[in-house]
Design a protein around this motif. Structure first.
Motif, PDB file in Angstrom:
ATOM      1  N   LYS A  46       0.851  -1.194   0.000  1.00  0.00           N
ATOM      2  CA  LYS A  46       0.000   0.000   0.000  1.00  0.00           C
ATOM      3  C   LYS A  46       0.876   1.230   0.000  1.00  0.00           C
ATOM      4  CE  LYS A  46      -4.499  -0.831   1.795  1.00  0.00           C
ATOM      5  NZ  LYS A  46      -5.551  -0.095   2.416  1.00  0.00           N
ATOM      6  N   PRO A  47       0.619   2.188  -0.875  1.00  0.00           N
ATOM      7  CA  PRO A  47       1.440   3.401  -0.815  1.00  0.00           C
ATOM      8  C   PRO A  47       1.131   4.178   0.455  1.00  0.00           C
ATOM      9  CG  PRO A  47      -0.342   3.643  -2.400  1.00  0.00           C
ATOM     10  CD  PRO A  47      -0.390   2.229  -1.919  1.00  0.00           C
ATOM     11  N   GLU A  48       2.115   4.945   0.885  1.00  0.00           N
ATOM     12  CA  GLU A  48       1.855   5.773   2.066  1.00  0.00           C
ATOM     13  C   GLU A  48       0.822   6.845   1.727  1.00  0.00           C
ATOM     14  OE1 GLU A  48       4.946   8.459   3.296  1.00  0.00           O
ATOM     15  OE2 GLU A  48       4.293   8.395   5.399  1.00  0.00           O
ATOM     16  N   LEU A  49       0.946   7.370   0.480  1.00  0.00           N
ATOM     17  CA  LEU A  49       0.135   8.541   0.142  1.00  0.00           C
ATOM     18  C   LEU A  49      -0.506   8.401  -1.240  1.00  0.00           C
ATOM     19  CD1 LEU A  49      -0.590  11.578   0.708  1.00  0.00           C
ATOM     20  CD2 LEU A  49       1.548  12.176  -0.424  1.00  0.00           C
ATOM     21  N   SER A  50      -1.777   8.772  -1.320  1.00  0.00           N
ATOM     22  CA  SER A  50      -2.440   8.888  -2.628  1.00  0.00           C
ATOM     23  C   SER A  50      -2.819  10.342  -2.843  1.00  0.00           C
ATOM     24  CB  SER A  50      -3.738   8.074  -2.670  1.00  0.00           C
ATOM     25  OG  SER A  50      -3.499   6.738  -2.361  1.00  0.00           O
ATOM     26  N   ILE A  51      -2.597  10.815  -4.064  1.00  0.00           N
ATOM     27  CA  ILE A  51      -3.044  12.165  -4.397  1.00  0.00           C
ATOM     28  C   ILE A  51      -4.230  12.026  -5.345  1.00  0.00           C
ATOM     29  CG2 ILE A  51      -2.394  14.376  -5.434  1.00  0.00           C
ATOM     30  CD1 ILE A  51      -0.594  13.875  -3.152  1.00  0.00           C
ATOM     31  N   VAL A  52      -5.309  12.729  -5.034  1.00  0.00           N
ATOM     32  CA  VAL A  52      -6.515  12.682  -5.875  1.00  0.00           C
ATOM     33  C   VAL A  52      -6.709  14.049  -6.521  1.00  0.00           C
ATOM     34  CG1 VAL A  52      -9.034  12.592  -5.759  1.00  0.00           C
ATOM     35  CG2 VAL A  52      -7.670  10.846  -4.604  1.00  0.00           C
ATOM     36  N   VAL A  53      -6.756  14.059  -7.842  1.00  0.00           N
ATOM     37  CA  VAL A  53      -6.837  15.333  -8.568  1.00  0.00           C
ATOM     38  C   VAL A  53      -8.037  15.339  -9.525  1.00  0.00           C
ATOM     39  CG1 VAL A  53      -5.568  16.925 -10.069  1.00  0.00           C
ATOM     40  CG2 VAL A  53      -4.302  15.407  -8.540  1.00  0.00           C
ATOM     41  N   PRO A  54      -9.114  16.063  -9.190  1.00  0.00           N
ATOM     42  CA  PRO A  54     -10.203  16.186 -10.155  1.00  0.00           C
ATOM     43  C   PRO A  54      -9.811  17.164 -11.255  1.00  0.00           C
ATOM     44  CG  PRO A  54     -10.715  17.456  -8.179  1.00  0.00           C
ATOM     45  CD  PRO A  54      -9.380  16.810  -7.938  1.00  0.00           C
ATOM     46  N   ALA A  55     -10.088  16.836 -12.500  1.00  0.00           N
ATOM     47  CA  ALA A  55      -9.665  17.731 -13.588  1.00  0.00           C
ATOM     48  C   ALA A  55     -10.744  17.823 -14.662  1.00  0.00           C
ATOM     49  CB  ALA A  55      -8.372  17.216 -14.203  1.00  0.00           C
ATOM     50  N   PHE A  56     -11.102  19.046 -14.990  1.00  0.00           N
ATOM     51  CA  PHE A  56     -12.085  19.269 -16.049  1.00  0.00           C
ATOM     52  C   PHE A  56     -11.553  20.343 -16.985  1.00  0.00           C
ATOM     53  CE2 PHE A  56     -16.087  21.629 -17.307  1.00  0.00           C
ATOM     54  CZ  PHE A  56     -16.453  20.717 -18.290  1.00  0.00           C
ATOM     55  N   GLU A  65       1.061   7.414  -4.969  1.00  0.00           N
ATOM     56  CA  GLU A  65       0.380   7.220  -6.251  1.00  0.00           C
ATOM     57  C   GLU A  65      -0.437   8.475  -6.530  1.00  0.00           C
ATOM     58  OE1 GLU A  65      -2.416   3.960  -5.810  1.00  0.00           O
ATOM     59  OE2 GLU A  65      -3.613   5.091  -4.378  1.00  0.00           O
ATOM     60  N   ILE A  66      -0.644   8.749  -7.807  1.00  0.00           N
ATOM     61  CA  ILE A  66      -1.433   9.929  -8.187  1.00  0.00           C
ATOM     62  C   ILE A  66      -2.622   9.442  -9.003  1.00  0.00           C
ATOM     63  CG2 ILE A  66      -1.423  12.140  -9.415  1.00  0.00           C
ATOM     64  CD1 ILE A  66       1.654  12.115  -9.179  1.00  0.00           C
ATOM     65  N   TRP A  67      -3.803   9.876  -8.622  1.00  0.00           N
ATOM     66  CA  TRP A  67      -5.008   9.551  -9.383  1.00  0.00           C
ATOM     67  C   TRP A  67      -5.608  10.830  -9.942  1.00  0.00           C
ATOM     68  CZ3 TRP A  67      -6.853   4.927 -10.820  1.00  0.00           C
ATOM     69  CH2 TRP A  67      -6.341   3.795 -10.178  1.00  0.00           C
ATOM     70  N   VAL A  68      -5.602  10.960 -11.256  1.00  0.00           N
ATOM     71  CA  VAL A  68      -6.268  12.111 -11.863  1.00  0.00           C
ATOM     72  C   VAL A  68      -7.621  11.631 -12.371  1.00  0.00           C
ATOM     73  CG1 VAL A  68      -6.199  13.868 -13.668  1.00  0.00           C
ATOM     74  CG2 VAL A  68      -4.080  13.148 -12.549  1.00  0.00           C
ATOM     75  N   ILE A  69      -8.679  12.327 -11.977  1.00  0.00           N
ATOM     76  CA  ILE A  69     -10.013  11.957 -12.436  1.00  0.00           C
ATOM     77  C   ILE A  69     -10.445  12.988 -13.473  1.00  0.00           C
ATOM     78  CG2 ILE A  69     -12.367  11.367 -11.750  1.00  0.00           C
ATOM     79  CD1 ILE A  69     -10.148   9.744 -10.274  1.00  0.00           C
ATOM     80  N   ASP A  70     -10.474  12.564 -14.720  1.00  0.00           N
ATOM     81  CA  ASP A  70     -10.885  13.463 -15.798  1.00  0.00           C
ATOM     82  C   ASP A  70     -12.412  13.485 -15.840  1.00  0.00           C
ATOM     83  OD1 ASP A  70     -11.585  14.717 -18.105  1.00  0.00           O
ATOM     84  OD2 ASP A  70     -10.158  13.675 -19.388  1.00  0.00           O
TER      85      ASP A  70
END
Ligand code: UDP
Ligand code: MG
Length: 320
Positions: free
Chosen positions: A10-20, A45-50
């Protein structure tokens, strides 16, 4: 040997980025973000939500994937709104802590080490980045925020002044939020509502890397109505009190009319009648509007439709 090594850690940190519609600035933002993350975090980990962008945001994301490790993406079928994008990101995130931040560079990645340090020290389960100045907002935006925060304080008791969606959440907070059964969501308010130990960190809102804000006044109004109706039933009680007040005013008017009739003084009819009719008419309509807002919210909840639909994803483990 155990089979543990086959499970991804499991990563220590997740980044969540909403993008429009962030094609113009998202690559620069992700580079800044990855630079900071490499310096302060071993496993992230980085999660970009388009959120259904109509520009080249998704294509930008695809090409950024070659340069940036652990970058994942989810693309909605259409624009479902920032709240839905944040929810999708929280569902994807695997980290022990999750940071939600905007894709336009207004939430400075430079704040991440401090946020992480506060969380790692065990002092906070939520680290909320607070806007210390709103210089980048126009006068109208500031007035809107002032009115909205005032209303929220009076109606719900939640103090959201300066609050932003830029916040770190401990895994326990994320799990708590994901367990909420409701469809209509207001992320900022919900995290405050959970009551987990919160520390605040001030930040100056940076100018956008590129483009302009995607919020229309209609969307903001809808968000404000959602926020209020999901957190407070006070407006319904206010209708009742408004009705009582109206009745009192009507009684006073009746007494005055009777008095004038007895004393033989003619009541100047038309104007006072028009005022009374208009006043009561608009109060009735306003009250219907408030009832309507709650009804609409119940309608949205009861349909139990999914909050968003996913078109495609980049990287592993998507489609939640
Ligand atoms: N955003 C989104 N869906 C929308 C509108 C905005 O995901 O329908 C994202 C946007 O790409 C940005 C963040 O939400 O990452 C904040 O949006 P914006 O910068 O337009 O708002 P502001 O900075 O004025 O709050
Ligand atoms: Mg912005």
């Amino acid at each position: 040997m155990t089979s543990d090594h086959t499970l991804p850690a499991k990563p220590e940190l997740s980044i969540v980025v909403p993008a429009f519609n962030e094609a113009a600035g998202i690559s620069a933002f992700l580079e800044q973000l990855a630079d900071v993350l490499r310096g302060c975090c071993r496993a992230y980990e980085i999660w970009v939500i388009d959120d259904g962008s109509r520009d080249a945001t998704w294509a930008q994301l695809r090409s950024a994937q070659a340069q940036i490790a652990n970058l994942h993406g989810v693309r909605f079928t259409r624009n479902f709104g920032k709240e839905a994008a944040i929810l999708a990101g929280l569902r994807q995130a695997n980290g022990n802590a999750v940071i939600v931040m905007d894709a336009d560079g207004q939430h400075p990645p430079a704040l991440l080490p401090q946020m992480l340090a506060l969380w790692r020290s065990g002092q906070a389960q939520i680290v909320a980045a607070q806007k210390v100045d709103r210089n980048t907002d126009g006068l109208l935006a500031r007035l809107n925020a002032y009115c909205f925060n005032g209303l929220m304080r009076v109606l719900t008791g939640l103090d959201l002044s300066g609050a932003s969606d830029f916040r770190l959440l401990d895994r326990r907070v994320v799990d708590a939020l994901l367990a909420f059964p409701e469809r209509v969501r207001f992320f900022r308010g919900m995290t405050v509502w959970t009551g987990f130990v919160t520390k605040q960190l001030g930040f100056e809102v940076a100018p956008r890397i590129a483009g302009s804000s995607q919020w229309s006044t209609a969307q903001l109004t809808r968000l404000a109505i959602t926020a209020i109706t999901s957190f407070s039933a006070k407006p319904l009680g206010m209708i009742f009190r408004l009705g009582l007040l109206g009745m009192l005013a009507a009684l006073l008017l009746l007494v005055q009319a009777l008095y004038s009739w007895v004393t033989g003084v003619a009541v100047s009819g038309w104007t006072s009648l028009t005022v009374v009719v208009l006043l009561f008419g608009s109060a009735t309509l306003l009250s219907l509007g408030v009832l309507g807002a709650y009804l609409a919210q119940i309608f949205d909840e009861i349909k139990r439709r999914p909050e968003f639909l996913i078109q495609e994803s980049l990287g592993d483990q998507a489609e939640k």
